[in-house]
Every structure is written in C-alpha cells, then in structure tokens.
Scaffold this active site. Sequence first.
Site, PDB file in Angstrom:
ATOM      1  N   ASP A  16      36.523 -21.412   5.955  1.00  0.00           N
ATOM      2  CA  ASP A  16      36.732 -22.062   7.296  1.00  0.00           C
ATOM      3  C   ASP A  16      36.509 -23.401   7.459  1.00  0.00           C
ATOM      4  O   ASP A  16      35.868 -24.079   6.203  1.00  0.00           O
ATOM      5  CB  ASP A  16      35.904 -21.154   8.307  1.00  0.00           C
ATOM      6  CG  ASP A  16      34.281 -21.122   7.920  1.00  0.00           C
ATOM      7  OD1 ASP A  16      33.959 -22.290   7.204  1.00  0.00           O
ATOM      8  OD2 ASP A  16      33.538 -20.439   8.596  1.00  0.00           O
ATOM      9  N   TRP A  46      49.041   3.764  -9.255  1.00  0.00           N
ATOM     10  CA  TRP A  46      49.098   4.757  -8.307  1.00  0.00           C
ATOM     11  C   TRP A  46      50.853   5.509  -8.342  1.00  0.00           C
ATOM     12  O   TRP A  46      51.013   6.542  -7.671  1.00  0.00           O
ATOM     13  CB  TRP A  46      49.049   4.307  -6.910  1.00  0.00           C
ATOM     14  CG  TRP A  46      47.602   3.961  -6.467  1.00  0.00           C
ATOM     15  CD1 TRP A  46      47.082   2.800  -6.037  1.00  0.00           C
ATOM     16  CD2 TRP A  46      46.525   4.843  -6.969  1.00  0.00           C
ATOM     17  NE1 TRP A  46      45.784   2.738  -6.074  1.00  0.00           N
ATOM     18  CE2 TRP A  46      45.190   4.022  -6.599  1.00  0.00           C
ATOM     19  CE3 TRP A  46      46.053   6.035  -7.642  1.00  0.00           C
ATOM     20  CZ2 TRP A  46      44.040   4.574  -6.749  1.00  0.00           C
ATOM     21  CZ3 TRP A  46      44.894   6.385  -7.773  1.00  0.00           C
ATOM     22  CH2 TRP A  46      43.818   5.619  -7.351  1.00  0.00           C
ATOM     23  N   THR A  58      43.960   5.451  -2.603  1.00  0.00           N
ATOM     24  CA  THR A  58      42.448   5.604  -2.262  1.00  0.00           C
ATOM     25  C   THR A  58      42.576   4.807  -0.831  1.00  0.00           C
ATOM     26  O   THR A  58      41.707   3.828  -0.870  1.00  0.00           O
ATOM     27  CB  THR A  58      41.577   5.491  -3.041  1.00  0.00           C
ATOM     28  OG1 THR A  58      41.863   4.102  -3.486  1.00  0.00           O
ATOM     29  CG2 THR A  58      41.802   6.212  -4.335  1.00  0.00           C
ATOM     30  N   PRO A  59      43.044   5.443   0.405  1.00  0.00           N
ATOM     31  CA  PRO A  59      42.633   4.403   1.447  1.00  0.00           C
ATOM     32  C   PRO A  59      41.415   4.481   1.860  1.00  0.00           C
ATOM     33  O   PRO A  59      40.796   5.444   1.784  1.00  0.00           O
ATOM     34  CB  PRO A  59      43.991   4.891   2.487  1.00  0.00           C
ATOM     35  CG  PRO A  59      44.369   6.327   1.921  1.00  0.00           C
ATOM     36  CD  PRO A  59      43.825   6.380   0.352  1.00  0.00           C
TER      37      PRO A  59
END
Length: 138
Positions: A16, A46, A58-59
């Site tokens: 920032d 995946w 793998t959420p």
Amino acid sequence: MREVLYTQRVAFGDCDPARIVWFPNFFRWIDSASRHFFVECGVPPWHETEQTLGIIGTPLVDTHARFVKSASYGDELTIHTTIPEWRTKSFVQRYRVMRGADLIMECDEVRIFAARSTDDPKGIRAVPIPASIRALCA
C-alpha cells in the site's frame, strides 16, 4: 508432520502507499503455498485427479489469520505449510509466514476435497479424502 516451504519475494505493487504489504496479498500467497504443498508431496494436478479420482481441488471453507509484523517490498518471505489435522472430508492447513526468524503472519485454513455435484453441474460437494493423497502428504 510434513512441512513444505514456499518462497515469495514482495514486489512494490504488493504494498500500500505506506509500503506495507496489503493484507489480501498474504491470502493470495498462502493459497499458492497450499497448491505448492500438494505438488511437492507428489499429488498430480487437479485436472488429472478429476479424471482419476473425481477430485477437482481443495476449496477453502474457513480461515483464521493473525498478523504479527509488517512486511515491505524487497522482503523475501518463506511460507511454512503443514497439515496438522486430517478429517474425513476436510483438513486443516497451517501456514507460518516468516521473514528470516521473524514471524510475520500465521493462518489456519479448513479446506475440503471437492468433486463436482451430481445434482448441479455448476456445484461442488465435499468428498472423503482419498487414502492415496493422504499417504503422499503424510
């Protein structure tokens, strides 16, 4: 418990105006460290596990983070990733973001092993963790 390291160099654009890493970037980096963990353990991509095991990824289902110190551009961060807890369909993945010996951030995430929903082609569902994947990551 297996530990895998992932290195991330902080770029100017990650910060920032005060030159402090903007906090969402940590979550982007630990998400990358999550997949890196499985790659280092020998888990196929995946798209391959979808074909062989029905696993699409793998959420994330829950996260808890604690920020300890700030980081800035030019810092080299090492993300230490472990899985301290395996459940039937989910697991806890732990991350410790370090700059040398300094702890910058730590986070626990709960993730599921997901497959495509049988009822809704756009949906997903949690499935039991395959023993083969668990063995690779032990």
